[in-house]
Design a protein around this motif. Structure first.
Motif, PDB file in Angstrom:
ATOM      1  N   THR A 186      -1.876  -1.992   9.128  1.00  0.00           N
ATOM      2  CA  THR A 186      -2.546  -1.344   7.996  1.00  0.00           C
ATOM      3  C   THR A 186      -3.960  -0.920   8.390  1.00  0.00           C
ATOM      4  OG1 THR A 186      -3.704  -3.240   7.027  1.00  0.00           O
ATOM      5  CG2 THR A 186      -1.371  -2.995   6.489  1.00  0.00           C
ATOM      6  N   TYR A 207       0.824  -1.208   0.000  1.00  0.00           N
ATOM      7  CA  TYR A 207       0.000   0.000   0.000  1.00  0.00           C
ATOM      8  C   TYR A 207       0.855   1.254   0.000  1.00  0.00           C
ATOM      9  CZ  TYR A 207      -3.864  -3.091   1.262  1.00  0.00           C
ATOM     10  OH  TYR A 207      -4.803  -4.098   1.263  1.00  0.00           O
ATOM     11  N   ALA A 230     -10.369   1.085   3.434  1.00  0.00           N
ATOM     12  CA  ALA A 230      -9.363   0.053   3.206  1.00  0.00           C
ATOM     13  C   ALA A 230      -9.915  -1.108   2.386  1.00  0.00           C
ATOM     14  CB  ALA A 230      -8.825  -0.465   4.546  1.00  0.00           C
TER      15      ALA A 230
END
Length: 542
Positions: free
Chosen positions: A94, A24, A376
């Motif tokens: 994350t 990412y 996300a």
């Protein structure tokens, strides 16, 4: 991770390298320190929200013992769950949190299922928090200003809820810095507020019960009397679960034991939303440690502060009259306790304002967590509307559409749920299913010694040799509460989870399985290009 001597910029660069290794780009501003990360989860747990609004719910079923023994019982198992999640947050820092963990531990199908339960849980927890705030704040207004707002009318409370949410949405849209500062402030407000409540009741309260009162088990409302029907929106249905053989006998003869476990919803719903520390990992400096500590400490600190508050409130029930305290005419029960204890309404007003502000701050933090989780999952094309939901505003660097869409859904699902306790039960069940899946996958891989699993090398915040035992306790408790909070008097919660599962199956077969593969590896050049494009867009709009 030896971070001593490193500058903030060096730690952020290390966090970015970790994020790149997971595939990412750094799209969100990394502004949060360790305290801010802890603060957002602590604010969502908000002992001045769940434990306050459901105080009467637990008390009506089991009396004082629901606070004396129920709170520490739930806290012990929740700390096991939080510790298991903290270890995973340390390994995989994350914004996807649970969803990304499940992908790395079990593959894209497990990730997709985890994400959907987390999505529902996040929406319903926000709905529950702000619906609770609406009920409480309307009740407080009635006491403060002599208004006659009907706190029992669902649609009236939905309107109040929408008014409460407008500034929360705007603050979340216009920047993580302000959100982080308010979350930091929320910690001091909660702890200071509990201290103020304890001191005022201890020194000025008129009604003080003996310590032996804490050990009384009293069932004021019989669970068997709440099993015949359940509501969904404006509709009412006869119970289907009570037709299962043995259920009628269970409710007829369950006595104080059944009433006690049903009352645990009070504590368990309070302990929701602490995955927020994982969802803001991409906005946190030194994320591998700070996100993990945020998850764990938010639960541990809430246990201590919440226990003090609940015992003080229980010991000051006017005349020890539980039936009068839980009477709907005196709702919310905590405000009844507070105002009946003081000769002057001024002290009652102070406590009413402390609790109301805490609830609003809780809702603010919940929207932050919810929108990051949805962003996300949309970033990996996981749900309908993903192209819109995954957009980041180039200047504000916040997921604007994710914030707006999820808040609209929270209001709509509140209307569907009809009753506050059903909102609570659905959010608790959905979230804990999502919490449990990656914990199970991590435990499975550890025992098989196959695939990825947490170790002291991959997770600086590690449970080490205690990991397997703590994971087992966490999973066992999640299975227990998933069943417990899906049966009457919260039957709609059970059917809602089943309907979500059916929708997931249909959506998977029709669309998702043909394109969804979970987080996809992205090379370093592409990640840097995404970051450069965002910076250029921001410069162009500044």
């Amino acid at each position: 991770m030896a971070n001593k001597g490193k500058s903030r910029e060096e730690m952020i660069r290390e966090d970015m390298r970790d994020l790149h290794r997971m595939g990412y780009a750094q799209q969100l501003f990394r502004e949060m320190g360790g305290f801010s990360n802890f603060a957002i989860s602590f604010s969502i747990i908000s002992i001045l929200t769940g434990a306050i609004l459901l105080f009467g719910y637990g008390l009506q079923f089991a009396g004082p013992i629901i606070n004396t023994f129920g709170w520490p019982l739930v806290s012990f198992f929740t700390i096991c769950i939080a510790a298991s999640m903290a270890e995973l947050a340390s390994a995989y820092p994350t914004a996807g949190g649970l969803y990304f963990w499940a992908h790395r531990l079990g593959g894209f199908k497990w990730a997709w299922v985890t994400a959907w339960f987390n999505m529902l849980g996040q929406i319903m927890i926000t709905a529950g928090i702000d619906f609770a705030a609406a009920i409480y704040i309307a009740g407080a207004f009635n006491r403060l200003f002599g208004t006659t707002i009907d706190t029992t009318n669902t649609m009236t409370m939905v309107v109040v809820m929408m008014v409460i949410m407008i500034p929360q949405v705007l603050i979340n849209i216009f920047g993580i810095k302000l959100t982080a500062r308010l979350s930091d402030f929320s910690v001091y407000w909660h702890i200071g507020g509990v201290l103020m409540i304890a001191l005022l009741l201890t020194f000025f309260g008129k009604h003080t019960q003996p310590l032996s009162f804490l050990f009384q088990g009293v069932t004021t409302v019989q669970p068997a009397g709440l099993t015949d029907t359940f509501a969904a929106g404006p509709f009412s249905f006869n119970s289907l679960m009570m037709k299962i053989p043995g259920m009628t006998g269970l409710y007829a003869g369950g006595g104080i034991a059944l009433a006690f476990v049903l009352g645990l919803l009070q504590a368990q719903w309070t302990y929701t939303g602490y995955d927020a520390s994982a969802h803001v990992a991409e906005e946190t400096v030194m994320a591998r440690l700070n996100s993990a500590w945020g998850v764990f400490l938010s639960v541990a600190v809430s246990f201590v502060v919440g226990y003090v508050m609940l015992l003080i409130l229980t010991l000051h029930i006017p005349g020890g009259d539980i039936a009068k305290t839980v009477d709907a005419a005196n709702s919310p029960a905590v405000l009844y306790i507070v105002y009946e204890n003081f000769d002057t309404v001024f002290f009652g007003h102070i406590i009413a304002i402390i609790i109301g502000v805490a609830m609003w701050l809780c809702g603010l933090s919940s929207i932050t967590s919810m929108s990051r989780m949805w962003f996300a999952f949309a970033r990996d094309d996981g749900m309908p509307g993903y192209r819109l939901i995954k957009q980041i505003h180039p200047t504000l660097r916040t997921p604007v559409w994710s914030i707006v869409i999820t808040c609209i859904l929270a209001v709509l699902l509140t209307v569907w749920s009809a009753l506050y306790t059903v909102v609570v039960a659905v959010s608790t069940t959905a979230l804990y299913v999502a919490y449990g899946l990656p914990i199970y996958l991590n435990l499975r891989n550890k025992l098989r010694k196959q695939g990825e699993f947490t170790t002291p090398k991959t997770a600086p915040w590690s449970l080490r040799n205690w990991g397997i035992l703590i994971n087992v306790l966490a999973i066992a408790w999640i299975v227990f509460i998933t069943i417990l909070f899906s049966i009457p008097p919260n039957e709609l919660a059970g059917w809602s989870i089943i309907l979500v599962a059916l929708f997931m199956l249909i959506y998977w077969q029709v669309d998702a399985k043909h394109r969804f593969k979970g987080p996809s590896p992205t090379d370093e050049a592409e990640l840097r290009k995404i970051e450069a494009d965002l910076a250029a867009a921001a410069h162009g709009q500044s």
